[in-house]
Scaffold this active site. Structure first.
Site, PDB file in Angstrom:
ATOM      1  N   GLY A  47       0.810  -1.207   0.000  1.00  0.00           N
ATOM      2  CA  GLY A  47       0.000   0.000   0.000  1.00  0.00           C
ATOM      3  C   GLY A  47       0.846   1.260   0.000  1.00  0.00           C
ATOM      4  O   GLY A  47       0.487   2.260  -0.625  1.00  0.00           O
ATOM      5  N   GLU A 105      -2.822  -1.505  12.737  1.00  0.00           N
ATOM      6  CA  GLU A 105      -1.927  -2.603  12.367  1.00  0.00           C
ATOM      7  C   GLU A 105      -1.774  -3.627  13.500  1.00  0.00           C
ATOM      8  O   GLU A 105      -1.391  -4.770  13.259  1.00  0.00           O
ATOM      9  CB  GLU A 105      -0.544  -2.048  11.997  1.00  0.00           C
ATOM     10  CG  GLU A 105      -0.513  -1.238  10.716  1.00  0.00           C
ATOM     11  CD  GLU A 105      -0.553  -2.104   9.469  1.00  0.00           C
ATOM     12  OE1 GLU A 105      -0.522  -3.341   9.588  1.00  0.00           O
ATOM     13  OE2 GLU A 105      -0.628  -1.535   8.368  1.00  0.00           O
ATOM     14  N   ARG A 158       0.107  -9.918   8.724  1.00  0.00           N
ATOM     15  CA  ARG A 158      -0.414  -9.714  10.074  1.00  0.00           C
ATOM     16  C   ARG A 158      -1.277 -10.882  10.526  1.00  0.00           C
ATOM     17  O   ARG A 158      -1.320 -11.191  11.721  1.00  0.00           O
ATOM     18  CB  ARG A 158      -1.218  -8.419  10.142  1.00  0.00           C
ATOM     19  CG  ARG A 158      -0.498  -7.172   9.651  1.00  0.00           C
ATOM     20  CD  ARG A 158       0.681  -6.791  10.494  1.00  0.00           C
ATOM     21  NE  ARG A 158       1.282  -5.552  10.014  1.00  0.00           N
ATOM     22  CZ  ARG A 158       2.504  -5.145  10.286  1.00  0.00           C
ATOM     23  NH1 ARG A 158       3.300  -5.885  11.032  1.00  0.00           N
ATOM     24  NH2 ARG A 158       2.970  -4.004   9.810  1.00  0.00           N
TER      25      ARG A 158
END
Length: 400
Positions: free
Chosen positions: A68, A286, A358
């Site tokens: 991103g 995050e 993640r």
């Protein structure tokens, strides 16, 4: 921080050094994109990368992969190039939102074509300069929409006055990192009015950037201390940081641990007891996957909220976490902006990572306490931390 340093260095008036850079898929794609545009980025030394600015020009192609940052920083950068620049990436990147940047660049006079959704693939036909001026943006989907524009705005002929209109911008610490770094490179940014950023035109300076260890990347290791009642130190973390250390400390304290900053670095200590939390994670989205794994291991229910924006990350992280934690036996209620998680007897499960680093971190944390957790792909962690499997094995072996 590495991505921002690379962009600012490529736009500077002289050579820069990036000390202790993150060498990962995302940052290497950023370096490759800058090289394609005409800068020289020497990444042969793991400890110091050298960036020599060059005239930005096409034809060139920026391959963002899944990054991103590369997509949202590279597109405004391409507007400053002379010639045609194509920006594209993996199928996941094509689904990620980019329209706010595309619309803003068009409003500033940039000639570009984008996909039907306003995202990748796109083509920018640059003239070597952007006039700049005033623009309005809805950055509620990602702080990167603002960061990508602010990083290049000093090179706009009239600078940029960017006003956000819409729901709150998420991940505010990342946005503050951007404005701090633009100033550190010699740019002038006024953010005294809420949701307005005024960047003056001017030359950026080449300099030495010392990259901080990454709190987001360290999150699963800190979580290991909380799960096991142990201690994990992130070495070399500075006493003063642009990252959300205070928010991390608050969350760790609510979970039942403690954060201590000392001469060796940043240390998280656990007690072996985990408590449920009710937390707005809009500034630290995050961390959501790792915190969700901790919530499933806690002694009481949790509510994680304020993270609707992570639905458009590498995968829809809210939905993915609800699915995988539910498979493992936790009680999960999915909301538009987060999750309610009720701990329950957890069981072995084949955890799908959705090609999302993640999600792999979350599974690793869960596996510290639940026998038989397996991941369908740990290789996706190379996106931001290629050494994750080896580092995690070291932590587990130290524990045993």
């Amino acid at each position: 921080m590495t991505a921002r340093a690379l962009v600012l260095s490529a736009l500077a008036g002289g050579e820069s050094r990036v000390v202790r850079p993150l060498r990962a898929n995302d940052t290497m794609r950023m370096a490759a994109g800058l090289t394609a545009l005409g800068a020289r980025v020497d990444t042969t030394d793991d400890e110091v990368w050298t960036v020599t600015p060059g005239r930005l020009r096409g034809p060139a192609t920026i391959d963002v992969g899944q990054a991103g940052t590369v997509m949202r920083f590279g597109t405004p950068l391409a507007a400053l190039a002379e010639g045609t620049v194509t920006v594209d990436g993996d199928p996941q990147a094509r689904r990620r939102p980019l329209r706010p940047i595309v619309d803003t660049l068009r409003a500033l006079g940039v000639d570009l074509d984008a996909s039907g959704t306003g995202g990748l693939p796109l083509t920018v036909r640059g003239t070597g300069h952007v006039e700049g001026g005033e623009a309005v943006i809805d950055a509620s989907g990602s702080s990167q929409f603002v960061s990508g524009l602010l990083l290049v705005a000093p090179r706009f002929e009239k600078g940029l006055v960017l006003r956000h209109e819409g729901p709150p911008v998420p991940s505010a610490p990342h946005l503050r990192m951007t404005t701090h770094m633009v100033r550190a490179a010699g740019g002038v940014v006024d953010e005294s009015v809420p949701d307005v950023w005024a960047v003056e035109p001017g030359e950026l300076r080449g300099r030495e950037w010392v990259i901080e260890p990454d709190l987001s990347g360290a999150a699963p290791f800190f979580a290991a201390a909380l799960v096991t009642g142990g201690s994990v130190t992130l070495r070399g973390f500075p006493a003063e940081s642009w990252q959300p250390v205070e928010r991390l400390a608050e969350l760790v304290g609510q979970l039942g641990g403690a954060v201590v900053s000392g001469s060796e670095g940043l240390t998280v200590r656990g007690t072996g007891s985990l408590h449920g939390i009710d937390a707005d994670l809009s500034e630290v989205g995050e961390l959501t996957p790792v915190l969700a794994a901790l919530a499933a291991l806690a002694d009481s229910p949790s509510r994680l909220r304020g993270v609707a924006h992570i639905r458009s990350h590498e995968t829809d992280r809210v939905a993915a976490l609800a699915t995988e934690l539910g498979k493992a036996g936790a009680g999960v209620t999915e909301h538009h902006d987060g999750l309610d998680i009720t701990p329950g007897p957890l069981r072995a499960v084949a955890w799908a990572t959705y090609d999302d680093h993640r999600m792999a971190h979350a599974a690793a944390v869960l596996g510290l306490a639940v026998e038989g957790i397996s991941l369908d792909d740990v290789g996706c962690t190379a996106k931001t931390l290629p050494e994750f499997p080896e580092l995690w094995a070291d932590v587990v072996n130290a524990r045993s």
